[in-house]
Design an enzyme around this catalytic site. Structure first.
Site, PDB file in Angstrom:
ATOM      1  N   HIS A  57       6.630  34.373  -2.700  1.00 22.77           N
ATOM      2  CA  HIS A  57       7.271  35.130  -3.781  1.00 22.77           C
ATOM      3  C   HIS A  57       6.303  36.094  -4.454  1.00 22.77           C
ATOM      4  O   HIS A  57       6.735  37.023  -5.137  1.00 22.77           O
ATOM      5  CB  HIS A  57       7.895  34.179  -4.809  1.00 22.77           C
ATOM      6  CG  HIS A  57       6.931  33.588  -5.787  1.00 22.77           C
ATOM      7  ND1 HIS A  57       6.408  32.322  -5.658  1.00 22.77           N
ATOM      8  CD2 HIS A  57       6.396  34.096  -6.925  1.00 22.77           C
ATOM      9  CE1 HIS A  57       5.603  32.073  -6.672  1.00 22.77           C
ATOM     10  NE2 HIS A  57       5.571  33.130  -7.456  1.00 22.77           N
ATOM     11  N   ASP A 114      12.770  28.783  -1.790  1.00 20.65           N
ATOM     12  CA  ASP A 114      12.531  27.708  -0.830  1.00 20.65           C
ATOM     13  C   ASP A 114      11.571  28.217   0.246  1.00 20.65           C
ATOM     14  O   ASP A 114      11.537  29.408   0.555  1.00 20.65           O
ATOM     15  CB  ASP A 114      13.841  27.281  -0.163  1.00 20.65           C
ATOM     16  CG  ASP A 114      14.674  26.364  -1.035  1.00 20.65           C
ATOM     17  OD1 ASP A 114      14.222  26.029  -2.153  1.00 20.65           O
ATOM     18  OD2 ASP A 114      15.784  25.989  -0.608  1.00 20.65           O
ATOM     19  N   SER A 213       0.466  31.467  -9.394  1.00 20.05           N
ATOM     20  CA  SER A 213       1.299  31.306  -8.208  1.00 20.05           C
ATOM     21  C   SER A 213       0.486  31.549  -6.943  1.00 20.05           C
ATOM     22  O   SER A 213      -0.349  32.452  -6.884  1.00 20.05           O
ATOM     23  CB  SER A 213       2.475  32.287  -8.242  1.00 20.05           C
ATOM     24  OG  SER A 213       3.407  31.928  -9.220  1.00 20.05           O
ATOM     25  N   GLY A 214       0.757  30.735  -5.932  1.00 24.50           N
ATOM     26  CA  GLY A 214       0.043  30.871  -4.673  1.00 24.50           C
ATOM     27  C   GLY A 214      -1.260  30.117  -4.623  1.00 24.50           C
ATOM     28  O   GLY A 214      -1.864  29.979  -3.557  1.00 24.50           O
TER      29      GLY A 214
END
Length: 264
Positions: A57, A114, A213-214
Site C-alpha cells: 500500500h 489484504d 508502514s512497510g
C-alpha cells in the site's frame, strides 16, 4: 555505491514510532527508510543484498520508482554518516499478485490491503557491515511458534507521533503478539485473516503510525532476529481497543524466493 550522501535525498520530512525508544547503532541493521526524492514515506526490511520487503500500500499512488531511494544503516536521517549509511536507488517493485489496494469482493473475497507486501529491487548491492545486514526470513517452524515464545517482538521505524510532531530518529517499541480472536474484537472480524499477525496493547498509547508502514516486526529466537511481519494497517494510531495489523511474512516465502530468483 556513492561515497558521498546528499541529505536532501535521504529525507525532508520526519515521522516516528509512537512512544518508542531510541534505536542504537547496529541494533536494527536490516531497517530501511524508503523515500521519494528525499521524502520518507515508508519503512522496509532488508532481506537480501539487493532486495527490500515492504508494504504494497506504500506504493498505491505511485506509478514509477524513478525517484525512490532506500536508505540503510541510519539512526539519524538528518545526520547520515557516509561511513555507515548506504543509499541505493530502487529500480523496480513487485507487489504480491493478489494484492488489491481498493479491495474486490469478486476477487476471492479480498478486502482492502489484504496480501499487503511488495518487493523492492535495489540498483546497488549492499555492502555487509555491522550496521547494514539482511534479516532472516521465517520458515514453517517459526510460523508454528507459540504465542508465549513470540512475546518479545519489536516494531521499528521512522513514523509519526500522534500529535504529528516530526522526528528524524529511528525508534523501536516492544509489542506483544495478540491472538487472532482477540484482535478481531477491535476490528471488523472478517478483516483479520490467517495471513495477518496482530500486535500491540489493548489500552493503546503505543504503536506504529504513519510512515512506519512497510517496516519490520521482528521476533527473536535462539538463532537471532526473524522477520515475522510487515507493518500494514490499523485504526488510527495507538487507539484504545485496537491493535496494529501486520502481514504474516511466513505465508509468502515461496513467492518471495521465486520473485528474487526470477528478477535478480
Amino acid at each position: 555505491m556513492a561515497n558521498t550522501i546528499d541529505n536532501r535525498i535521504i529525507l525532508k520530512r520526519f515521522r516516528r514510532i509512537i512512544r518508542g525508544h531510541l534505536a542504537k547503532p547496529e541494533q536494527f541493521p536490516y531497517q530501511v527508510s524508503i523515500n521519494n526524492n528525499g521524502d520518507h514515506f515508508c519503512g522496509g526490511a532488508l532481506i537480501h543484498e539487493k532486495w527490500v520487503l515492504s508494504a504494497a500500500h506504500c506504493l498505491k499512488y505511485f506509478t514509477s520508482t524513478q525517484n525512490f531511494y532506500a536508505v540503510m544503516g541510519a539512526i539519524y536521517l538528518d545526520r547520515a554518516d557516509p561511513k555507515y549509511v548506504q543509499v541505493s536507488r530502487v529500480t523496480a517493485y513487485f507487489p504480491f499478485p493478489r494484492y488489491d489496494p481498493w479491495g474486490n469482493p469478486n476477487n476471492g473475497n479480498i478486502t482492502r490491503n489484504d496480501h499487503d507486501l511488495v518487493l523492492l529491487k535495489l540498483q546497488n548491492r549492499i555492502q555487509h557491515t555491522s550496521r547494514v545486514q539482511p534479516i532472516r526470513l521465517p520458515n514453517p517452524i517459526h510460523d508454528k511458534l507459540s504465542l508465549e515464545n513470540m512475546q518479545q517482538c519489536i516494531v521499528s521505524g521512522f513514523g509519526t507521533v500522534k500529535d504529528t510532531r516530526q522526528s528524524h530518529i529511528l525508534k523501536y517499541l516492544t509489542v506483544p503478539i495478540v491472538e487472532r480472536e482477540q484482535c478481531a474484537r477491535g476490528h471488523r472480524p472478517k478483516r483479520i485473516k490467517d495471513f495477518h499477525i496482530c500486535a500491540g496493547y489493548w489500552h493503546g498509547g503505543s504503536d506504529a503510525c504513519n510512515g512506519d508502514s512497510g517496516g519490520p516486526l521482528t521476533c527473536y529466537s535462539n538463532e537471532g532476529p526473524i522477520l515475522i511481519g510487515i507493518v500494514s494497517w490499523g485504526v488510527e494510531c495507538a487507539r484504545h481497543g485496537t491493535y496494529g495489523v501486520y502481514t504474516r511474512v511466513s505465508r509468502y516465502i515461496r513467492w518471495i524466493n521465486q520473485t528474487i530468483e526470477r528478477y535478480s
